[in-house]
Design an enzyme around this catalytic site. Structure first.
Site, mmCIF file in Angstrom:
data_model
loop_
_atom_site.group_PDB
_atom_site.id
_atom_site.type_symbol
_atom_site.label_atom_id
_atom_site.label_comp_id
_atom_site.label_asym_id
_atom_site.label_seq_id
_atom_site.Cartn_x
_atom_site.Cartn_y
_atom_site.Cartn_z
ATOM 1 N N SER A 1 -8.251 -2.880 -1.977
ATOM 2 C CA SER A 1 -9.047 -1.533 -1.948
ATOM 3 C C SER A 1 -10.291 -1.600 -2.831
ATOM 4 C CB SER A 1 -8.441 -0.222 -2.072
ATOM 5 O OG SER A 1 -7.331 -0.049 -1.137
ATOM 6 N N TYR B 1 -3.500 0.762 8.169
ATOM 7 C CA TYR B 1 -4.379 -0.294 8.827
ATOM 8 C C TYR B 1 -4.473 0.310 10.378
ATOM 9 C CZ TYR B 1 -3.937 -3.473 4.983
ATOM 10 O OH TYR B 1 -3.995 -4.110 3.709
ATOM 11 N N ARG C 1 0.843 -1.106 -0.126
ATOM 12 C CA ARG C 1 0.181 -0.188 -0.214
ATOM 13 C C ARG C 1 0.768 1.233 -0.095
ATOM 14 N NH1 ARG C 1 -5.558 -0.967 3.470
ATOM 15 N NH2 ARG C 1 -6.554 -2.247 1.458
ATOM 16 N N ASP D 1 -4.177 -1.799 -6.346
ATOM 17 C CA ASP D 1 -4.552 -2.362 -5.093
ATOM 18 C C ASP D 1 -6.091 -3.115 -5.367
ATOM 19 O OD1 ASP D 1 -5.001 -2.589 -2.415
ATOM 20 O OD2 ASP D 1 -4.991 -0.685 -1.904
ATOM 21 N N GLN E 1 -1.343 2.121 -5.941
ATOM 22 C CA GLN E 1 -2.776 2.162 -5.803
ATOM 23 C C GLN E 1 -3.701 1.740 -6.994
ATOM 24 O OE1 GLN E 1 -3.772 6.488 -4.942
ATOM 25 N NE2 GLN E 1 -2.729 6.181 -2.686
#
Length: 523
Positions: free
Chosen positions: A133, A231, A122, A130, A127
């Site tokens: 996500s 997180y 991450r 990802d 991104q």
């Protein structure tokens, strides 16, 4: 080389790792695309749609595994699939290597190069790849839809001839990607939305979306609730007790609870306990997005919907993204395509596993007969909020000494400015006529007073820049009004023109500000 997407073998899995749109981009990278017949049917993608995009449709999974050099999947392959698979293939899919050691060993025995989409680091550059996500975003949205399907009232409040309907109250526990998606959907549907997270830095995000952040009176955790990568980290026992007490307070009030709390590599923390379910009103709903890892609710049953003794529905489905297969497939296939972009730097249809690339190395779990999991920490650190440093408390003596020093420094600066200003006035006065000096001194004093007036204007109604320009325009109008009665027609005309231009600037500033504010208001 050839990229192939077989049909998913997991029961109930409706997603597919290759779509006609992503195939078109992969073909531009030099790859030939294959898909097993019927692989996209559950996602509303027909074989004809693949053929129209130049994708070769293969009849069986065995034929596809044999012909394709790179296999792209959603779910991790089963042990039977790996056993039948040819050696030396490249596999890109969710793998969950920490939880599937046997599968990882079998893949390595086949000398496969395996990139786990769940291991993409991450960091900002990753991104676009990802997939966690992407799928969490869909899960958060779908959780609200499932809650609405099981909730017996409107989300939004209404006033009708038949009576008044109060809005639903929704509590979202956990404000990661899934939680923020759930918050956005809930607010858009008109519910009164509350949200809680152990990371205080997300409070601003939550409130900007129109929800209310649930604060705890617990200073320690409020300054240290985040871990690397965004997180949440495990909470202290003291904080957990405060957290559960707050949830017990909210349980009788809320109608819908959506839990999304997960900690990497650990079972889902129990946050919504059985006594909280018993305290909820009949007809309320709990949607547990952590059901696959044991659930955040005591009464959650994975893959099932159950009703408690007091009439509360607990939804424990683990296939939320698959329930929106078309959207999920499009997003996941895009994640795969971006991964292939990085794997094919020369755009020649030949993948290159660059072990110096943080993203590729982070996702790589098997390569050339060696298990490469776990990966080393990325050279580029994931973005995480830094804990705030507590300022040392001042004693009264230290505070008085600091204020005295600041006052002395301010007086020294003022004295120096007055000395310099007086010297300049004296210097100018030796050569300038008396009439000029009279107007010059008034000009200097006007600048001094105007500076303090302008910078003292509060900008609560509009932006700081707009406040300053409006203050300047106001001073111009005052000066012009003093000159508009002059006997000189030129002075009168210039004063009237100044009032017009300054007024346009002021009213135009307020109109622009109003339009800016309207962008953030619900229609």
């Amino acid at each position: 080389m050839k990229i192939g997407a077989p049909r998913e073998t997991e029961p109930g899995e409706a997603r597919v790792a290759l779509t006609p749109e992503s195939a078109g981009r992969l073909q531009k990278l030099g790859y030939e695309c294959l898909v097993e017949s019927g692989a996209g049917a559950a996602a509303s993608i027909s074989d004809d749609a693949y053929k129209a995009a130049g994708v070769k449709v293969v009849k069986t999974a065995a034929a596809l595994w044999k012909e394709a050099d790179i296999i792209v999947k959603v779910r991790a392959p089963g042990l039977d699939e790996v056993k039948k698979a040819p050696e030396g293939k490249t596999l890109i899919s969710f793998v969950w290597p920490a939880q599937n050691e046997d599968l990882l060993a079998k893949l390595n025995d086949k000398r496969m190069t395996v990139l786990a989409m769940d291991m993409v680091p991450r960091i900002s550059r990753a991104q676009k790849m990802d997939a966690l996500s992407s799928m969490a975003n869909i899960a958060g949205y779908r959780a609200v839809i499932e809650a609405g399907n099981n909730f017996g009232r409107f989300f939004t409040g209404q006033v009708t001839a038949a009576g008044k309907v109060p809005p639903a109250k929704v509590l979202v526990v956990g404000a990661g990607v899934a939680g923020l998606a759930a918050i956005g959907t809930s607010v858009a549907l008109g519910a009164i939305t509350y949200a809680f997270d152990v990371r205080p830095e997300v409070a601003e995000q939550i409130e900007s979306m129109g929800a209310e952040f649930v604060y705890l009176d617990f200073e320690e955790e409020q300054t240290d609730g985040a871990e690397t990568g965004g997180y949440a980290k495990p909470s202290s026992p003291e904080f957990r007790e405060k957290q559960l007490a707050k949830f017990r307070e909210l349980a009788p009030e809320v109608d819908i609870v959506i839990t999304t709390a997960l900690i990497p590599g650990r079972p889902a923390p129990k946050l919504w306990l059985e006594d909280m379910v018993k305290a909820m009103k009949p007809g309320s709903v709990v949607v547990d997005l952590a059901a696959e890892r044991g659930g955040n609710c005591d009464l959650t049953v994975p893959n099932e919907k159950v009703v408690s003794e007091n009439g509360v529905t607990i939804v424990g489905y683990t296939d939320f993204p698959s329930r929106m297969a078309t959207q999920s497939s499009n997003l996941y296939a895009t994640n795969i395509r971006h991964m292939m972009d990085d794997l094919t730097p020369k755009k020649d249809g030949v993948p290159f596993v660059n072990m110096e690339d943080d993203v590729i190395r982070g996702a790589l779990v098997c390569h050339e007969g060696a298990i490469t999991f776990p990966p080393p920490p990325p050279k580029v650190k994931a973005i995480a909020a830094q804990p705030k440093k507590r300022e040392a408390e001042e004693t009264p003596e230290q505070k008085a000494a600091r204020e005295a020093a600041q006052l002395k420094a301010s007086l020294d600066r003022t004295a120096k400015l007055l000395a310099v200003g007086g010297g300049l006035l004296l210097l100018v006065g030796t050569v300038a006529p008396a009439s000029f000096m009279q107007h010059f001194i008034v000009f200097v004093l006007s600048c001094f007073v105007g500076f303090h007036v302008i910078w003292g204007v509060a900008h609560s109604l509009h932006t700081p820049l707009m406040a300053i320009t409006n203050a300047i325009s106001s001073i111009i109008i005052v000066g012009a009004l003093l000159q508009i009665g002059s006997s000189d027609s030129m002075v009168t005309n210039l004063a009237a023109f100044s009032i017009l231009i300054a007024a346009v600037n002021i009213f135009g500033g307020f109109l622009v500000t109003r339009r800016m504010l309207a962008m953030f208001q619900k229609s």
